[in-house]
Design an enzyme around this catalytic site. Structure first.
Site, PDB file in Angstrom:
ATOM      1  N   ASP A  55       0.998  -1.128  -0.032  1.00  0.00           N
ATOM      2  CA  ASP A  55      -0.166   0.332  -0.153  1.00  0.00           C
ATOM      3  C   ASP A  55       0.852   0.850  -0.273  1.00  0.00           C
ATOM      4  O   ASP A  55       1.401   1.166   0.583  1.00  0.00           O
ATOM      5  CB  ASP A  55      -1.163  -0.047   1.227  1.00  0.00           C
ATOM      6  CG  ASP A  55      -1.634   1.486   1.145  1.00  0.00           C
ATOM      7  OD1 ASP A  55      -1.859   1.988  -0.317  1.00  0.00           O
ATOM      8  OD2 ASP A  55      -2.776   1.253   2.114  1.00  0.00           O
ATOM      9  N   GLU A  75      -8.365   8.751   5.132  1.00  0.00           N
ATOM     10  CA  GLU A  75      -7.520   7.743   5.706  1.00  0.00           C
ATOM     11  C   GLU A  75      -7.435   8.804   7.510  1.00  0.00           C
ATOM     12  O   GLU A  75      -8.317   9.551   7.711  1.00  0.00           O
ATOM     13  CB  GLU A  75      -6.414   7.772   4.605  1.00  0.00           C
ATOM     14  CG  GLU A  75      -6.593   7.500   3.636  1.00  0.00           C
ATOM     15  CD  GLU A  75      -5.463   6.550   2.866  1.00  0.00           C
ATOM     16  OE1 GLU A  75      -3.737   6.850   3.145  1.00  0.00           O
ATOM     17  OE2 GLU A  75      -5.684   6.857   1.635  1.00  0.00           O
TER      18      GLU A  75
HETATM   19  C1  BGC Z   1      -5.120   4.214   0.776  1.00  0.00           C
HETATM   20  C2  BGC Z   1      -5.063   2.373   0.331  1.00  0.00           C
HETATM   21  C3  BGC Z   1      -4.999   3.059  -1.614  1.00  0.00           C
HETATM   22  C4  BGC Z   1      -3.596   3.376  -2.027  1.00  0.00           C
HETATM   23  C5  BGC Z   1      -3.164   4.144  -3.522  1.00  0.00           C
HETATM   24  C6  BGC Z   1      -3.282   4.124   0.149  1.00  0.00           C
HETATM   25  O1  BGC Z   1      -3.151   5.758   0.986  1.00  0.00           O
HETATM   26  O2  BGC Z   1      -4.082   3.343   1.729  1.00  0.00           O
HETATM   27  O3  BGC Z   1      -6.301   1.755  -0.088  1.00  0.00           O
HETATM   28  O4  BGC Z   1      -5.415   1.873  -2.399  1.00  0.00           O
HETATM   29  O5  BGC Z   1      -3.490   4.514  -1.479  1.00  0.00           O
HETATM   30  O6  BGC Z   1      -4.165   5.265  -3.594  1.00  0.00           O
END
Ligand code: BGC
Length: 657
Positions: A351, A547
Site C-alpha cells: 500500500d 485516511e
Molecule cells: C491507501 C490505499 C490506496 C492506495 C493507493 C493508500 O494511501 O491506503 O487504500 O489503495 O493509497 O491510492
C-alpha cells in the site's frame, strides 16, 4: 480547486543513502582495478553488462517470435505463464514487480525500458485536464508504451474507484461502502461493481483497488466509510459480490477482459488502537493491532478467505502493525496464512509507500524483508529505479531467492493472462458509459437502499407530496462535494456543490417533492410569512476527509449545523434530521429532539435517492452496518457489540426502522 496529491512521506533520508552508496561504489572501483574486473565478470555471468549510469543491466535478449506460446490466446494460462517466464531476464521479472505512481514516472519510456508491471494513479494523480477523454488518452498511451518492450507485457493501470470512477468529473459517484453495508444487498453491490468496472474500462483502467474488507471498531477512525461494516460476515459476502462484479468479463471487439479487484487492507484493519498511530499526524490510521489468534481465525481471516474463493486477483497489505511488527514484514501472515492456508492464488501488493514506511531499516533491506515475507508487487510512489536495482542486487547476493521472484512474477502474469490483458483492444472505447443515465439510476437506487431510518415519531415519514410548507437547512443540503466525501476527484474530496451532472439532496427534494412549498437557507435564517412551516429538514454533514486526516477524537457536528438545527426548530412544527457522514456521529441531543432521523452516509452524486425515501417513492429497508455509540468512552466496540465501558450503545448494529 485545492490540489491534494498524496504526499505522505518524503524519503529524503533514503535518497541521501542512495547517493552515498553510489559514490562509494565508484571510488572503490577506481581504487581497485582488479576488483572492478571481478565485479564486471560476476555481473556478466549473472546475465548481462551492468550499466552504472542507468543502474540497469544492458541485456540483449532475442525478441520472441509472433507465434511464441505465451502470445497464443488458445493456450492454457499456465502454459503461457511458463513460456513467458522462461524468456525473462531477472531485471524484466523485477520490473513486473514494480507498480509505479503516475506522478513519479520520470519518462513514459521508462515503462518499456524497465518492463514495469503497472502504473497507478494514487488519488488525485490525474491527467492535466481532468476529463474522461484525457484519462483515456493517458492510460492508453501508457499501455501502448508497454507494448514497445521486448516481450510486450501489458501493464496494469490501477486506481481507487472505491465508489465509482469518481476521479473523473462527470462519472457516476456511488455511495461509499458503508452505505452498501447498510443495504446488505449482495445483488446491488455486484451491479454497482459491474457499473464501476465498465466506467473504468472505458478509460482503459484495468485494476480497481477495492473492495475494502476493513472492519472498523472505532468510529474515530478516518476510514470508517470505506468499509462495509464491522461485521466480518457482512464484509465477506459484500466483498465477494464486489469482487465478482468487478471481475465480470466485458466484451471489447470480440475479446473478453475484466478489471482486477483488490481485497484490502490485509489484515485486521479497523482494529487499531486509538492514539497508537505510527504516523505523526494521525491517531489511529496506520496504527497498531494487538495480535489475537482467536480474532485472527474468526474475524480477520474469514473475509479474505471468501475473497480468495471469489477469485480476487490481488490483496493489498495494510500499513498496520501486528503486535509491533509491520504486517508487510510478516511471513506468517502473508505466506503461511494467506497464500498457504487460505490458498490465495493472486498476488500481494503493498500500500503506497508501505514497503519503506516505518521500516526502521534501509530501503534495500526493506525490499528484502517484504519480498521474502510474501510481497509480490511493490507500490512505488517514489523511486522505482532504485527498487529494480536493489532487488536485482539482493537476488544476485542470494538475499532473495530466484524461486521467490519467479513465484511473485508467476502470480502477476497469471492474473494478467486470466484478465485477458494480453488480448484486449484497448483503444477508443465508448466514453458515453461514464455517468450514463442507467448508471445514475442504479446509484440513485443504491442511495435509497442504503439510507437508514433511525427514528420516525408519529410515522412522520414518508412525507406527503403536497400541502406542506417545508424548510430545508444545513451544510449538507446543497453540497455534492460533502455528500460524495473523499476519493472524489481529489484524495481528500472537495467541499462544495461542484460535481458536473450530479444532484444535491436539495435538488433531489425539489425534483421529487410534488407540490409542497420549499424554502432553503443553508444557515437556517428563514424569513417566512406563516408563523411556522409544517416540516423542517436539516441536512447536517461532515467535511470530506480521507485516511488519517479524518481521525477525529470527537466525531460530532460543526457549530454551524448545530445552530441551523436550533433555528429550524423555531420555525417548523416537525423536524427531520438527515445525517450525511462517513460514520455515526455523537449527536445524542440532536437525535433525541428530532421527530425523524435518517443516516444517509455518503450517498454520492445522486441526491435524489434521499428524496425517494423521504417522499415514499422507495421504502426504507437499510439497517445499521455497525453500532452507533452514545459516547467516545464506548469505543472501541467489539465485533459482538460490547462497548469498552460496558454501557449500551445508542443503536445496535442491525437497527433500522
Ligand atoms: C491507501 C490505499 C490506496 C492506495 C493507493 C493508500 O494511501 O491506503 O487504500 O489503495 O493509497 O491510492
Amino acid at each position: 480547486m485545492k490540489k491534494t496529491n498524496k504526499t505522505r512521506f518524503t524519503p529524503k533520508k533514503s535518497k541521501k543513502i542512495v547517493a552515498k552508496k553510489k559514490k562509494s561504489a565508484l571510488s572503490l572501483l577506481k581504487k581497485n582495478y582488479w576488483m572492478a574486473i571481478c565485479v564486471v565478470a560476476v555481473v556478466v555471468a549473472g546475465g548481462g553488462l551492468y550499466n552504472l549510469r542507468t543502474n540497469s543491466l544492458a541485456v540483449s535478449l532475442p525478441s520472441p517470435s509472433p507465434d511464441a506460446l505465451y502470445k497464443q490466446a488458445t493456450q492454457p494460462v499456465e502454459v503461457r505463464v511458463q513460456d513467458l517466464l522462461k524468456r525473462m531476464s531477472l531485471e524484466e521479472k523485477i520490473g513486473q514487480m514494480a507498480l509505479v505512481d503516475k506522478n513519479s514516472l520520470k519518462k513514459i519510456e521508462d515503462i518499456d525500458k524497465y518492463n514495469l508491471g503497472g502504473i497507478l494513479s494514487g488519488a488525485g494523480a490525474k491527467p492535466k485536464t481532468n476529463t474522461a477523454q484525457e484519462w483515456q488518452d493517458l492510460v492508453n498511451g501508457m499501455k501502448e508504451q508497454a507494448t514497445k518492450s521486448r516481450l510486450a507485457i501489458p501493464i496494469f493501470y490501477g486506481v481507487d474507484a472505491n465508489h465509482g470512477h469518481a476521479g473523473v468529473p462527470g462519472s457516476t459517484v456511488f455511495p461509499h461502502a458503508i452505505g452498501f453495508g447498510a443495504s446488505a444487498d449482495v445483488d446491488l453491490v455486484q451491479s454497482v461493481a459491474i457499473a464501476t468496472a465498465k466506467e473504468l474500462s472505458a478509460t482503459g483502467i484495468n485494476w480497481n483497488f477495492a473492495p475494502s474488507l476493513d472492519a472498523p471498531k472505532d468510529i474515530r477512525w478516518g476510514r470508517v466509510y470505506e468499509a462495509f461494516s464491522d461485521d466480518p460476515k457482512l464484509n465477506a459476502s459484500l466483498g465477494a459480490a464486489y469482487i465478482r462484479g468487478t471481475q465480470t468479463p466485458q466484451k471489447t471487439d470480440g475479446t473478453e477482459s475484466y478489471v482486477l479487484a483488490t481485497a484490502k487492507h490485509y489484515l485486521a484493519t479497523g482494529s487499531m488502537q486509538w492514539g497508537q498511530s505510527n504516523h505523526k499526524k494521525f491517531q489511529i490510521d496506520q496504527g497498531k493491532v494487538i495480535a489475537d489468534n482467536s480474532a485472527l481465525k474468526n474475524e480477520y481471516l474469514p473475509p479474505f478467505r471468501t475473497a480468495s474463493q471469489a477469485g480476487v486477483s490481488s490483496v493489498m497489505v495494510a500499513l498496520t502493525d501486528w503486535d509491533n511488527q509491520r504486517i508487510i514484514d510478516n511471513e506468517f501472515l502473508l505466506t503461511t496464512k494467506l497464500k498457504e492456508e487460505i490458498g490465495f492464488k493472486g498476488f500481494v501488493v503493498s500500500d503506497w509507500y508501505g514497503v519503506y514506511e516505518y521500516a526502521n531499516t534501509s530501503d534495500y533491506k526493506a525490499n528484502i524483508k517484504t519480498i521474502n515475507a510474501g510481497l509480490d508487487m511493490a507500490m512505488l510512489p517514489y523511486d522505482y529505479k532504485k527498487f529494480i536495482k536493489d532487488v536485482s542486487v539482493a537476488v544476485r547476493h542470494g538475499e532473495i531467492s530466484q524461486a521467490r521472484i519467479d513465484d511473485a512474477v508467476t502470480r502477476i502474469l497469471t492474473q494478467k493472462f486470466k484478465a485477458g490483458l494480453f488480448e484486449i483492444d484497448f483503444k477508443n472505447a465508448d466514453l458515453s458509459i461514464i455517468g450514463s443515465q442507467s448508471h445514475r439510476e442504479l446509484a440513485r437506487k443504491a442511495v435509497a437502499s442504503s439510507s437508514v431510518l433511525l427514528k420516525n415519531s408519529d410515522q412522520l415519514l414518508p412525507l406527503p407530496k403536497q400541502g406542506n410548507h417545508i424548510l430545508i437547512t444545513g451544510s449538507g443540503a446543497d453540497n455534492v462535494g460533502r455528500q460524495s466525501g473523499a476519493w472524489t476527484v481529489e484524495w481528500q474530496g472537495i467541499d462544495g456543490n461542484w460535481l458536473p451532472g450530479s444532484t444535491s439532496i436539495l435538488q433531489g427534494i425539489r425534483q421529487v417533492n410534488g407540490n409542497n412549498t420549499i424554502d432553503y437557507s443553508k444557515d437556517g435564517n428563514f424569513s417566512i410569512s406563516d408563523n411556522r412551516a409544517d416540516i423542517g429538514i436539516a441536512v447536517v454533514s461532515e467535511k470530506p476527509y480521507a485516511e488519517g486526516f479524518g481521525d477525529n477524537a470527537n466525531p460530532t457536528l460543526d457549530e454551524a449545523d448545530k445552530i441551523a438545527i436550533e433555528r429550524l426548530k423555531l420555525k417548523s412544527n416537525k423536524v427531520i434530521l438527515i445525517i450525511v457522514s462517513g460514520r455515526p456521529l455523537i449527536i445524542n441531543e440532536q437525535i433525541a429532539t428530532a421527530d425523524a432521523v435518517i443516516a444517509a452516509w455518503l450517498p454520492g452524486s445522486e441526491g435524489a435517492g434521499i428524496a425517494d425515501v423521504l417522499f415514499g417513492n422507495q421504502i426504507f429497508k437499510a439497517k445499521l452496518p455497525l453500532p452507533w455509540p452514545l459516547s467516545v468512552q464506548q469505543l472501541p466496540i467489539s465485533t459482538d457489540g460490547k462497548s469498552k465501558d460496558n454501557t449500551e450503545v445508542l443503536f445496535k448494529r442491525g437497527f433500522g426502522l
